[in-house]
Motif scaffolding. Structure first.
Motif, mmCIF file in Angstrom:
data_model
loop_
_atom_site.group_PDB
_atom_site.id
_atom_site.type_symbol
_atom_site.label_atom_id
_atom_site.label_comp_id
_atom_site.label_asym_id
_atom_site.label_seq_id
_atom_site.Cartn_x
_atom_site.Cartn_y
_atom_site.Cartn_z
ATOM 1 N N ALA A 6 0.820 -1.214 0.000
ATOM 2 C CA ALA A 6 0.000 0.000 0.000
ATOM 3 C C ALA A 6 0.852 1.262 0.000
ATOM 4 O O ALA A 6 0.366 2.343 0.307
ATOM 5 C CB ALA A 6 -0.922 0.001 1.217
ATOM 6 N N GLU A 7 2.120 1.130 -0.363
ATOM 7 C CA GLU A 7 3.020 2.292 -0.428
ATOM 8 C C GLU A 7 3.715 2.274 -1.786
ATOM 9 O O GLU A 7 4.362 1.288 -2.153
ATOM 10 C CB GLU A 7 4.065 2.220 0.682
ATOM 11 C CG GLU A 7 5.033 3.378 0.724
ATOM 12 C CD GLU A 7 4.411 4.648 1.264
ATOM 13 O OE1 GLU A 7 4.847 5.746 0.850
ATOM 14 O OE2 GLU A 7 3.505 4.552 2.106
ATOM 15 N N LEU A 8 3.575 3.368 -2.542
ATOM 16 C CA LEU A 8 4.203 3.436 -3.865
ATOM 17 C C LEU A 8 5.706 3.198 -3.725
ATOM 18 O O LEU A 8 6.407 3.956 -3.052
ATOM 19 C CB LEU A 8 3.933 4.800 -4.507
ATOM 20 C CG LEU A 8 4.478 5.002 -5.920
ATOM 21 C CD1 LEU A 8 3.879 3.986 -6.881
ATOM 22 C CD2 LEU A 8 4.206 6.425 -6.394
ATOM 23 N N CYS A 9 6.197 2.140 -4.367
ATOM 24 C CA CYS A 9 7.580 1.720 -4.121
ATOM 25 C C CYS A 9 8.382 1.520 -5.399
ATOM 26 O O CYS A 9 9.446 0.899 -5.366
ATOM 27 C CB CYS A 9 7.580 0.430 -3.301
ATOM 28 S SG CYS A 9 6.663 -0.930 -4.057
ATOM 29 N N GLY A 10 7.883 2.033 -6.515
ATOM 30 C CA GLY A 10 8.670 1.903 -7.731
ATOM 31 C C GLY A 10 7.829 1.473 -8.920
ATOM 32 O O GLY A 10 6.594 1.422 -8.865
ATOM 33 N N GLU A 11 8.504 1.149 -10.013
ATOM 34 C CA GLU A 11 7.852 0.913 -11.304
ATOM 35 C C GLU A 11 6.817 -0.202 -11.257
ATOM 36 O O GLU A 11 5.744 -0.093 -11.845
ATOM 37 C CB GLU A 11 8.921 0.584 -12.349
ATOM 38 C CG GLU A 11 8.374 0.367 -13.746
ATOM 39 C CD GLU A 11 9.469 0.094 -14.760
ATOM 40 O OE1 GLU A 11 9.139 -0.020 -15.957
ATOM 41 O OE2 GLU A 11 10.654 -0.008 -14.347
ATOM 42 N N TYR A 12 7.115 -1.294 -10.569
ATOM 43 C CA TYR A 12 6.206 -2.442 -10.557
ATOM 44 C C TYR A 12 5.495 -2.588 -9.207
ATOM 45 O O TYR A 12 5.186 -3.693 -8.775
ATOM 46 C CB TYR A 12 6.974 -3.717 -10.901
ATOM 47 C CG TYR A 12 7.517 -3.701 -12.306
ATOM 48 C CD1 TYR A 12 6.677 -3.898 -13.407
ATOM 49 C CD2 TYR A 12 8.865 -3.452 -12.538
ATOM 50 C CE1 TYR A 12 7.177 -3.857 -14.696
ATOM 51 C CE2 TYR A 12 9.372 -3.406 -13.829
ATOM 52 C CZ TYR A 12 8.521 -3.616 -14.902
ATOM 53 O OH TYR A 12 9.012 -3.572 -16.187
ATOM 54 N N HIS A 13 5.213 -1.460 -8.595
ATOM 55 C CA HIS A 13 4.473 -1.454 -7.328
ATOM 56 C C HIS A 13 3.152 -2.210 -7.444
ATOM 57 O O HIS A 13 2.757 -2.952 -6.540
ATOM 58 C CB HIS A 13 4.227 -0.009 -6.902
ATOM 59 C CG HIS A 13 3.144 0.166 -5.896
ATOM 60 N ND1 HIS A 13 3.269 -0.244 -4.580
ATOM 61 C CD2 HIS A 13 1.887 0.705 -6.003
ATOM 62 C CE1 HIS A 13 2.152 0.040 -3.919
ATOM 63 N NE2 HIS A 13 1.302 0.607 -4.767
ATOM 64 N N SER A 14 2.466 -2.051 -8.570
ATOM 65 C CA SER A 14 1.160 -2.690 -8.750
ATOM 66 C C SER A 14 1.253 -4.210 -8.822
ATOM 67 O O SER A 14 0.253 -4.909 -8.667
ATOM 68 C CB SER A 14 0.476 -2.164 -10.018
ATOM 69 O OG SER A 14 1.250 -2.452 -11.165
ATOM 70 N N ALA A 15 2.454 -4.732 -9.066
ATOM 71 C CA ALA A 15 2.639 -6.175 -9.152
ATOM 72 C C ALA A 15 3.097 -6.779 -7.826
ATOM 73 O O ALA A 15 3.379 -7.971 -7.750
ATOM 74 C CB ALA A 15 3.656 -6.514 -10.241
ATOM 75 N N MET A 16 3.155 -5.956 -6.787
ATOM 76 C CA MET A 16 3.628 -6.434 -5.485
ATOM 77 C C MET A 16 2.447 -6.988 -4.684
ATOM 78 O O MET A 16 2.072 -6.490 -3.631
ATOM 79 C CB MET A 16 4.334 -5.310 -4.723
ATOM 80 C CG MET A 16 5.194 -5.805 -3.581
ATOM 81 S SD MET A 16 6.273 -4.480 -2.988
ATOM 82 C CE MET A 16 6.918 -5.221 -1.481
ATOM 83 N N LEU A 17 1.869 -8.057 -5.230
ATOM 84 C CA LEU A 17 0.687 -8.679 -4.643
ATOM 85 C C LEU A 17 1.081 -9.921 -3.851
ATOM 86 O O LEU A 17 2.142 -10.508 -4.057
ATOM 87 C CB LEU A 17 -0.307 -9.064 -5.746
ATOM 88 C CG LEU A 17 -0.698 -7.955 -6.729
ATOM 89 C CD1 LEU A 17 -1.608 -8.526 -7.823
ATOM 90 C CD2 LEU A 17 -1.389 -6.813 -6.003
ATOM 91 N N PHE A 18 0.220 -10.323 -2.959
ATOM 92 C CA PHE A 18 0.439 -11.567 -2.217
ATOM 93 C C PHE A 18 -0.894 -12.092 -1.705
ATOM 94 O O PHE A 18 -1.940 -11.456 -1.858
ATOM 95 C CB PHE A 18 1.429 -11.358 -1.062
ATOM 96 C CG PHE A 18 0.940 -10.441 0.034
ATOM 97 C CD1 PHE A 18 0.296 -10.940 1.162
ATOM 98 C CD2 PHE A 18 1.137 -9.059 -0.049
ATOM 99 C CE1 PHE A 18 -0.142 -10.093 2.167
ATOM 100 C CE2 PHE A 18 0.706 -8.212 0.949
ATOM 101 C CZ PHE A 18 0.070 -8.731 2.068
ATOM 102 N N ARG A 19 -0.851 -13.256 -1.113
ATOM 103 C CA ARG A 19 -2.037 -13.838 -0.491
ATOM 104 C C ARG A 19 -1.689 -14.315 0.909
ATOM 105 O O ARG A 19 -0.526 -14.625 1.211
ATOM 106 C CB ARG A 19 -2.578 -15.013 -1.315
ATOM 107 C CG ARG A 19 -3.080 -14.647 -2.701
ATOM 108 C CD ARG A 19 -3.728 -15.834 -3.400
ATOM 109 N NE ARG A 19 -2.795 -16.938 -3.543
ATOM 110 C CZ ARG A 19 -3.131 -18.146 -4.007
ATOM 111 N NH1 ARG A 19 -4.365 -18.383 -4.379
ATOM 112 N NH2 ARG A 19 -2.227 -19.096 -4.125
#
Length: 256
Positions: free
Chosen positions: A193-206
């Motif tokens: 939930a913190e903008l962290c770079g180019e692929y921030h949107s791909a930093m998903l998990f379960r």
């Protein structure tokens, strides 16, 4: 944890709704009672001060603010209170752009990769949905007290599971903690939930909340794959941080 957060949220909305109804009622009353009648001209009698009303709309908001602050502080203190004897300790590492799970108590770890998009078979040059089976998945045993240590390998991230109604920043050079006791078996989505770079949107998990037996089986499977011990801080990308003896200031002090 979720019951406290939702309870505070719902109660706050009920109180504010009551305040809103009172304010709306007073506004409508003034509009109806003091409207200009037929034949009336000029301005009504102008009042400069009304001390009782001014005291009322100063004191009441102050009481509301103090009340909201007190209940928020009380719930936050309870949520942030460390477990005296946690059943399980897990270290979560945020990294660009994925997560590593270090099952500290269980002696195993699980390195993660960022969300991968599936190739669309009909259109080979396009990308389709996320491959959920490859998302970093954190396993938690149900009804156990879990101390989650949050660390960053590079930049600021934020560990957020919406179903838990809580999130915590993951800050390089600083250790944060979350204290959770999952009570419902199931799979829950999470993301940074913190903008962290180019692929921030791909930093998903379960997060998978499972029975103790299924948790133990998962740990055994990780060990069978060779993920024994701890991945630790030694693979952090950002090592030039205060406190680890490698920052320029600390090196300069040692030299002097």
């Amino acid at each position: 944890m979720t019951s406290r957060v939702s309870g505070l949220w719902v109660t706050s909305w009920i109180v504010l709704l009551i305040v809103g109804i009172i304010v709306w009622a007073l506004i409508i009353w003034c509009v109806v009672v003091y409207r200009r009648r037929k034949g009336q001209t000029g301005l009504p009698v102008q009042l400069r001060y009304n001390m009782p009303i001014e005291i009322f709309y100063t004191i009441v908001p102050f009481i509301l603010i103090i009340g909201f602050f007190a209940f928020t502080a009380q719930d936050q203190d309870a949520i942030e209170k460390p477990y005296a004897h946690p059943d399980l300790q897990i270290t979560v590492y945020g990294k660009q752009w994925a997560w590593d799970w270090d099952y500290t108590t269980s002696g195993a770890y699980d390195p993660g990769i960022q969300a991968q998009k599936a190739n669309d078979a009909a259109q080979p040059n396009t990308q389709g949905d996320i491959v959920e089976s490859e998302l970093p998945t954190l396993y938690l045993p149900v009804d156990e007290k879990i101390d989650i240590t949050l660390k960053s390998r590079d930049v600021i991230h934020s560990f957020w599971v919406p179903a838990f109604l809580y999130k915590k920043d993951v800050i390089p050079g600083h250790v944060n903690h979350m204290y959770v006791t999952p009570t419902r078996i199931g799979t829950y989505n999470g993301d940074c939930a913190e903008l962290c770079g180019e692929y921030h949107s791909a930093m998903l998990f379960r997060v998978k909340v499972v029975s103790k037996a299924d948790y133990d089986a998962h740990i055994a499977d990780l060990k069978a794959q060779g993920y024994v011990g701890s991945l630790g801080d030694e693979v952090n990308r950002n090592l030039n941080l205060p406190g680890n003896g490698t920052s320029s200031d600390e090196t300069s002090n040692k030299t002097n």
